[in-house]
Design a protein around this motif. Structure first.
Motif, PDB file in Angstrom:
ATOM      1  N   THR A   1       1.009  -0.657   0.397  1.00  0.00           N
ATOM      2  CA  THR A   1       0.071   0.374  -0.397  1.00  0.00           C
ATOM      3  C   THR A   1       0.470   1.630  -0.021  1.00  0.00           C
ATOM      4  O   THR A   1       1.877   0.866   0.216  1.00  0.00           O
ATOM      5  CB  THR A   1      -0.895   0.314   1.332  1.00  0.00           C
ATOM      6  OG1 THR A   1       0.155   0.361   2.510  1.00  0.00           O
ATOM      7  CG2 THR A   1      -1.868  -1.136   1.418  1.00  0.00           C
ATOM      8  N   ARG A   2       0.294   2.619  -0.660  1.00  0.00           N
ATOM      9  CA  ARG A   2       0.930   4.189   0.139  1.00  0.00           C
ATOM     10  C   ARG A   2       1.322   3.843   1.158  1.00  0.00           C
ATOM     11  O   ARG A   2       2.577   4.197   1.549  1.00  0.00           O
ATOM     12  CB  ARG A   2       0.082   4.720  -0.055  1.00  0.00           C
ATOM     13  CG  ARG A   2      -0.728   4.519  -2.215  1.00  0.00           C
ATOM     14  CD  ARG A   2       0.664   4.919  -2.918  1.00  0.00           C
ATOM     15  NE  ARG A   2       0.148   5.275  -4.329  1.00  0.00           N
ATOM     16  CZ  ARG A   2      -0.156   4.541  -5.393  1.00  0.00           C
ATOM     17  NH1 ARG A   2       0.422   2.683  -4.818  1.00  0.00           N
ATOM     18  NH2 ARG A   2      -0.854   4.908  -6.362  1.00  0.00           N
TER      19      ARG A   2
ATOM     20  N   TYR B   1      -3.263   3.312  -9.261  1.00  0.00           N
ATOM     21  CA  TYR B   1      -3.325   2.389  -8.147  1.00  0.00           C
ATOM     22  C   TYR B   1      -1.725   1.545  -7.804  1.00  0.00           C
ATOM     23  O   TYR B   1      -0.630   2.079  -7.866  1.00  0.00           O
ATOM     24  CB  TYR B   1      -4.511   1.650  -8.503  1.00  0.00           C
ATOM     25  CG  TYR B   1      -5.973   2.394  -8.283  1.00  0.00           C
ATOM     26  CD1 TYR B   1      -6.397   2.609  -6.966  1.00  0.00           C
ATOM     27  CD2 TYR B   1      -6.440   2.967  -9.601  1.00  0.00           C
ATOM     28  CE1 TYR B   1      -7.402   3.322  -6.450  1.00  0.00           C
ATOM     29  CE2 TYR B   1      -7.533   3.163  -9.331  1.00  0.00           C
ATOM     30  CZ  TYR B   1      -8.143   4.196  -7.999  1.00  0.00           C
ATOM     31  OH  TYR B   1      -8.899   5.602  -8.496  1.00  0.00           O
ATOM     32  N   ARG B   2      -2.233   0.344  -8.004  1.00  0.00           N
ATOM     33  CA  ARG B   2      -0.883  -0.624  -7.441  1.00  0.00           C
ATOM     34  C   ARG B   2       0.002  -0.953  -9.454  1.00  0.00           C
ATOM     35  O   ARG B   2       0.905  -1.332  -9.310  1.00  0.00           O
ATOM     36  CB  ARG B   2      -1.238  -1.765  -7.096  1.00  0.00           C
ATOM     37  CG  ARG B   2      -2.064  -2.012  -6.018  1.00  0.00           C
ATOM     38  CD  ARG B   2      -1.426  -1.833  -4.841  1.00  0.00           C
ATOM     39  NE  ARG B   2      -2.392  -1.636  -3.906  1.00  0.00           N
ATOM     40  CZ  ARG B   2      -2.557  -2.183  -2.661  1.00  0.00           C
ATOM     41  NH1 ARG B   2      -1.849  -4.002  -2.799  1.00  0.00           N
ATOM     42  NH2 ARG B   2      -3.171  -1.879  -1.634  1.00  0.00           N
TER      43      ARG B   2
END
Lengths: 254, 254
Positions: free
Chosen positions: B186-187, B218-219
């Motif tokens: 995640t961030r 996103y990812r």
DNA sequence: CGATTGTTTGAAGCAGCTCAACGGCCGTGG
DNA sequence: CCACGGCCGTTGAGCTGCTTCAAACAATCG
């Protein structure tokens, strides 16, 4: 540089130094590992980043700073550690066969020289020595991991308090006072190590002095309120009121 | 957990994984070291901080994050590393006999298990394996030292650029694309690792996207201008102008 | 005793943080 | 299969801790 045949016989660090590093419980003979002593004068380098890795050193007397220049991330240089008597220098050489940091004496100092070949040969004969080396390497990893967390999550004040506590413990371990000692490094060095500016270090010292946590003039440091320092390291805010700062060690304050 | 007798025979990491870790030039038999494989599901822990150290692990498939809680400095927790296939996990155990970090799978993953006892026994028989282990430990120290310098001296943007380049190189090393990959963390994880907030990571990604350095949703990440990313990691400022950013990589080009 | 190096302190600026709200994804359960 | 809820990511606004620049002063050393 004359080789001293059995330098460890008269070494007063036998309790804390080599036995701790290599095969502590097995009563090993440290003189088999130590090749000789070497002296280094103030501001001179024991080894430079990039030098061929031939020996691990253990600080015998004096102190050193290590500094690294990250190749991967530009030309940033930072102090990566301070080294007091009994502590090992140069372990990073096992990675690439080269030293990854430069080690510079903060005062006139001397070191024990442990040639790599000897470490490996004796380690091969004596599993306890081998495990001692592994432990020393592992400890270096742990220490740096703690430093990463400190740099990644702590405020400037927490960083400085943590360093002072760390130095205090390490001085005490070798028989010096835990409450009063000399900072052999500059404010700039401290700042570099902690990832803050030298000016900020100076201001933080001033703040801690006003808060009654410590006395400090130039390099001479005296910790007055160890509990307050600990609570600062763990996240409390400094205050100009000594009593308050001290009380903060216990969470239930007024 | 069934032990697989010779899991390495069919392992497609033979080139980059164990041989690199242990005795690379000596054609050792990795199956003597690997006890078995073990699977870990997303968000599950391979081991926890404080668990007894019994094995070193090597990521076989998937990815992990390691996180540490600094005991010395309060209750701060930080991600200390990301681990991709072929990379060793748990080396810190050699210090104290306990793992010093927790390792959590970022996706369904599997690892090779190298029991400590085996490593030490075989290391004792084969000096090359011993040296390989020393090198792996030394490399861990070096990696963390670079991280310390990054956390101590670099801006948020430099840190992120450095991480992306590092991931790129590591993905490429195992046959994946160096330009396009999935950020499995995640961030918040990225921010924790880099010592910045998750929001800042998000903002930095937005900035790099606007500067034309990368595409990111996103990812999913795609690096468009590797040279610009490198120059950012080394200290240049991001710009909204892709051409300018690219030009910064090599000062002398048209 | 003069020069150099290190320390302190002030003032202004900014990088990154916190708090907050919103929106899109995804896994779960209907 | 679709709807719901929770998590993750994005973006905005205001704030503050630390930095940078600068000047004055103290200590040390040749």
């Amino acid at each position: 540089m004359p080789a001293i045949s059995s330098p460890c016989a008269s070494c007063n660090f036998r309790r804390g130094c080599l036995p701790r590093l290599l095969g502590k419980e097995h009563g090993e003979h440290p003189e088999r590992l130590v090749h000789m002593h070497r002296s280094v004068r103030t501001a001179e380098a024991l080894f430079h980043e990039g030098d061929a890795f031939r020996s691990v050193y253990v600080v015998f007397g004096g102190s050193f700073k290590a500094s690294a220049t990250s190749a991967r991330a530009g030309t940033r240089t930072q102090v990566t550690g301070f080294f007091l008597p009994g502590e090992p220098l140069g372990l990073t050489g096992f990675a690439s066969g080269r030293y990854e940091v430069s080690a510079v004496a903060l005062e006139d100092s001397s070191v024990c020289v442990l040639p790599r070949a000897r470490i490996e040969r004796i380690g091969h004969e004596l599993p306890a020595v081998q495990r001692g080396l592994h432990a020393a390497l592992g400890q270096a990893i742990v220490r740096e991991q703690e430093m990463m967390v400190l740099l990644g999550t702590a405020s400037a004040e927490q960083r400085l308090a943590t360093l002072l506590l760390d130095l205090s413990v390490r001085f005490a371990r070798h028989g010096y006072s835990a409450h009063e000692f000399l900072l052999r490094m500059t404010r700039e060095d401290i700042g570099s190590y902690l990832g803050i500016s030298g000016e900020t270090v100076s201001r933080l010292f001033a703040g801690l002095r006003e808060a009654g946590v410590l006395e400090v003039q130039y390099r001479r440091l005296r910790i007055l309120d160890m509990a307050a320092l600990r609570s600062l390291a763990h996240g409390a805010r400094a205050s100009a009121e000594p009593a308050v700062a001290a009380r903060r060690a216990a969470p239930m304050e007024a």
